[in-house]
Motif scaffolding. Structure first.
Motif, PDB file in Angstrom:
ATOM      1  N   SER A   7       0.849  -1.131  -0.081  1.00 41.41           N
ATOM      2  CA  SER A   7      -0.210   0.044  -0.113  1.00 41.41           C
ATOM      3  C   SER A   7       0.820   1.293   0.250  1.00 41.41           C
ATOM      4  CB  SER A   7      -1.032  -0.050   1.214  1.00 41.41           C
ATOM      5  OG  SER A   7      -1.620   1.139   1.257  1.00 41.41           O
ATOM      6  N   VAL A  54       1.009   4.344  -2.878  1.00 44.94           N
ATOM      7  CA  VAL A  54       0.476   5.751  -2.487  1.00 44.94           C
ATOM      8  C   VAL A  54       1.751   6.497  -2.808  1.00 44.94           C
ATOM      9  CG1 VAL A  54       0.381   7.204  -0.640  1.00 44.94           C
ATOM     10  CG2 VAL A  54      -0.929   5.115  -0.640  1.00 44.94           C
ATOM     11  N   SER A  65      -1.924  10.532   6.162  1.00 48.24           N
ATOM     12  CA  SER A  65      -1.802   9.236   5.339  1.00 48.24           C
ATOM     13  C   SER A  65      -0.922   8.153   6.066  1.00 48.24           C
ATOM     14  CB  SER A  65      -1.186   9.382   3.809  1.00 48.24           C
ATOM     15  OG  SER A  65      -0.010   9.636   3.973  1.00 48.24           O
ATOM     16  N   PHE A  79       2.445   7.902   4.176  1.00 56.56           N
ATOM     17  CA  PHE A  79       1.899   7.557   2.715  1.00 56.56           C
ATOM     18  C   PHE A  79       1.632   5.994   2.576  1.00 56.56           C
ATOM     19  CE2 PHE A  79       5.190  11.339   2.286  1.00 56.56           C
ATOM     20  CZ  PHE A  79       4.157  12.251   2.174  1.00 56.56           C
ATOM     21  N   SER A 126      -4.411   5.623   1.427  1.00 56.47           N
ATOM     22  CA  SER A 126      -5.158   6.747   0.845  1.00 56.47           C
ATOM     23  C   SER A 126      -6.661   6.753   1.325  1.00 56.47           C
ATOM     24  CB  SER A 126      -5.234   6.513  -0.767  1.00 56.47           C
ATOM     25  OG  SER A 126      -5.871   5.279  -1.327  1.00 56.47           O
ATOM     26  N   PRO A 150      -4.690  11.864   0.614  1.00 57.23           N
ATOM     27  CA  PRO A 150      -3.713  11.999   1.516  1.00 57.23           C
ATOM     28  C   PRO A 150      -4.123  13.174   2.688  1.00 57.23           C
ATOM     29  CG  PRO A 150      -2.936  12.172  -0.911  1.00 57.23           C
ATOM     30  CD  PRO A 150      -4.164  12.200  -0.890  1.00 57.23           C
ATOM     31  N   TRP A 176      -6.197   7.068  -7.374  1.00 57.38           N
ATOM     32  CA  TRP A 176      -5.003   8.004  -8.054  1.00 57.38           C
ATOM     33  C   TRP A 176      -5.697   8.153  -9.668  1.00 57.38           C
ATOM     34  CZ3 TRP A 176      -2.647  10.024  -4.428  1.00 57.38           C
ATOM     35  CH2 TRP A 176      -2.214   9.456  -3.279  1.00 57.38           C
TER      36      TRP A 176
END
Length: 278
Positions: free
Chosen positions: A27, A31, A65, A68, A71, A102, A138
């Motif tokens: 994941s 991201v 997030s 990161f 999401s 984010p 995305w």
């Protein structure tokens, strides 16, 4: 395109976030890859082009997030059920419009407003109120963060280096402030060397930034202290205190406030600079 913004990519995100393992690793990779690919184009679109704006944007998105790693909010969203301030007026809206992207865009109203904002740029984009799950994908996840940052005028708060105020806008209080501060410190350390690439040196003065050391840093600190406004240790180490003093001096002289001591900043300080040692 901003030269600095063009350098903010997946590699920068990797330096900011501690690498995770196990199920989250895939994941996090997704991201960082998806978000990082968008940043060079997206940041200038919403005016996130100065070092401070970029540093604060990265710090907040990194915290929200989970480094990161996601999401989409880990919680179910049930806590938002019935929140009229978020536009959650129909049964199931809490879970349906949970935090995504984010910056964790939350609530039916924000999803509706994001759709309108996005369609002003891309008329054929999805209706995120009808398909809220797409905000976790995305490029929409990244644009959702840009939408929130832009429509809340957070750039102005970033210009003031006001982490507390930015956190309040994003989260409603001081939740996670310590973690956000850690990410901000790391973002400043990562971004400043990239920002310094845009400041040309000349034959008389160098370009110094956070992390620089040596005699020229001594001279810079002495000059800043000699103006009478800054209490600095003269230690030849360009740390956070020196960077803050440079920013304050730059603001007082109408210079670009970036915390980088280049020829323009040194020229403005020239009356206070000590002589070099032989």
């Amino acid at each position: 395109m901003s030269s600095l913004a063009s350098r903010i990519d997946a590699d920068v995100l990797r330096k900011l976030a501690p690498k995770v393992s196990g199920k989250q690793a895939a994941s996090q990779t997704a991201v960082i890859t998806g978000f990082g690919a968008m940043l060079p184009k997206m940041l200038p679109y919403v005016g996130v082009i100065t070092p401070l704006r970029i540093q604060h944007f990265l710090a907040q998105t990194a915290h929200e997030s989970d480094g990161f790693s996601t999401s989409e909010e880990y919680a179910s969203g049930a806590a938002y059920e019935g929140r009229k301030d978020l536009g959650n007026t129909e049964a199931g809206d809490g879970k349906r419009f949970k935090g995504r992207g984010p910056i964790q865009l939350t609530g039916r109203s924000n999803y509706r407003q994001f759709t309108a904002w996005m369609r002003s740029m891309q008329p054929d984009c999805p209706d995120f109120e009808r398909k809220p799950e797409l905000v976790a994908q995305w490029p929409w996840a990244g644009w959702a963060a840009a939408f929130f940052w832009n429509t809340r005028n957070i750039n102005k708060l970033a210009d003031d280096d006001n982490l507390v105020a930015i956190t309040k806008v994003i989260n409603g209080g001081r939740n996670g402030l310590e973690d956000r501060a850690r990410y901000l410190s790391k973002a400043k350390a990562v971004v400043m060397p990239l920002a310094a690439l845009d400041v040309p040196a000349d034959d008389e003065f160098p370009v110094l930034r956070r992390g620089s050391q040596g005699e020229w840093v001594d001279r810079l600190q002495i000059a800043l202290a000699a103006t009478g406004f800054y209490l600095l240790a003269i230690d030849g180490d360009f740390g956070g205190g020196t960077e803050g003093a440079v920013k304050l001096f730059q603001r007082s002289r109408g210079l670009l406030v970036d915390g980088i001591a280049g020829p323009k900043t040194f020229s403005a300080l020239s009356a206070y600079l000590p002589e070099t040692e032989d």
